[in-house]
Write a protein that holds these residues in place. Sequence first.
Motif, PDB file in Angstrom:
ATOM      1  N   GLN A 139       0.974  -1.136  -0.093  1.00  0.00           N
ATOM      2  CA  GLN A 139      -0.037  -0.097   0.055  1.00  0.00           C
ATOM      3  C   GLN A 139       1.017   1.342   0.125  1.00  0.00           C
ATOM      4  O   GLN A 139       2.074   1.414   0.544  1.00  0.00           O
ATOM      5  N   THR A 140       0.399   2.539  -0.719  1.00  0.00           N
ATOM      6  CA  THR A 140       1.065   3.507  -0.532  1.00  0.00           C
ATOM      7  C   THR A 140      -0.069   4.481  -0.231  1.00  0.00           C
ATOM      8  O   THR A 140      -0.747   5.296  -0.883  1.00  0.00           O
ATOM      9  N   PRO A 141      -0.326   4.801   1.182  1.00  0.00           N
ATOM     10  CA  PRO A 141      -1.410   5.582   1.573  1.00  0.00           C
ATOM     11  C   PRO A 141      -1.409   6.890   1.257  1.00  0.00           C
ATOM     12  O   PRO A 141      -0.170   7.485   1.228  1.00  0.00           O
ATOM     13  N   PRO A 142      -2.341   7.905   1.208  1.00  0.00           N
ATOM     14  CA  PRO A 142      -2.256   9.193   0.558  1.00  0.00           C
ATOM     15  C   PRO A 142      -1.755   9.949   2.002  1.00  0.00           C
ATOM     16  O   PRO A 142      -1.989   9.701   3.196  1.00  0.00           O
ATOM     17  N   VAL A 143      -1.173  10.971   1.564  1.00  0.00           N
ATOM     18  CA  VAL A 143      -0.363  11.771   2.785  1.00  0.00           C
ATOM     19  C   VAL A 143      -0.745  13.150   2.453  1.00  0.00           C
ATOM     20  O   VAL A 143      -0.318  13.807   1.484  1.00  0.00           O
TER      21      VAL A 143
END
Length: 259
Positions: free
Chosen positions: A152-156
């Motif tokens: 996963q690459t969650p929103p920042v």
Amino acid sequence: MTGHPIYFLWATPRSTSTAFEWMMRQRGDLSCFHEPFGMAWYQGPEARAPRVAPTDRQRPEATFEKIWIDIQEAAEKRPVFVKDMPHHTDHLWSDAFLERITHSFLIRDPAKVLASLHCSYKKAGMEDGFEAQEISFGPQQALFDLLRALGQTPPVLDSDDLLEDPDTMVRIYCKAIGIPFIRAALSWEPGARDDVLWYDGNDEIWHASLRDSDGLKPIPRKHVDPDDLPENLNLHYETFMRHYNSLYTHRLRPEMVSG
């Protein structure tokens, strides 16, 4: 358990996260939880905080397991939004726990976080009243890196970007986590914020700005020089900055808006 999505915003203290949470509460389509695991971390029978809560503030019912069950049960009825801090849950990061959540992160320049903390702790008479782990920059990076390792690459979302252009950045954030953008949620009436008040009950120290506000509106950003921080806080700055920068490179940007 199955059910509706559970959206988590993982923040540090003094990062405008409670104002963001208040905006999410105005939407009307989410069940919202304010730092629920923080209650267990500070006040519950399994408390992990460096300071023992006063007897009259202890919450024997606030176990980590019960809080997680409560969140999941709420998600049986409607989508859930939770604002919390990674260090409150780092002992819970099993695959099952992390996979049930739609993750996102709110970051802020450490100099600004530390300056705000200094001001708040001074008002509370606890200028040396925290440990580095409680500021959560390290746990934020640890969780973000763990989620990326899991695919996963969650929103920042960066606090400065949010406060420079709330309309644009909230729109981008909503798209990133898969919920509709509701512009009306960015405005509200000033007043009590009891839904986001707990632990020491001191609204005047921790939530005065939110109490007096009437919405998320553009605010010009101001530079904070880390050299101006008290020595006990400045010592943490470079370490915190490394953690912050590791997430900053992944942040949502204003040019991502469309439609």
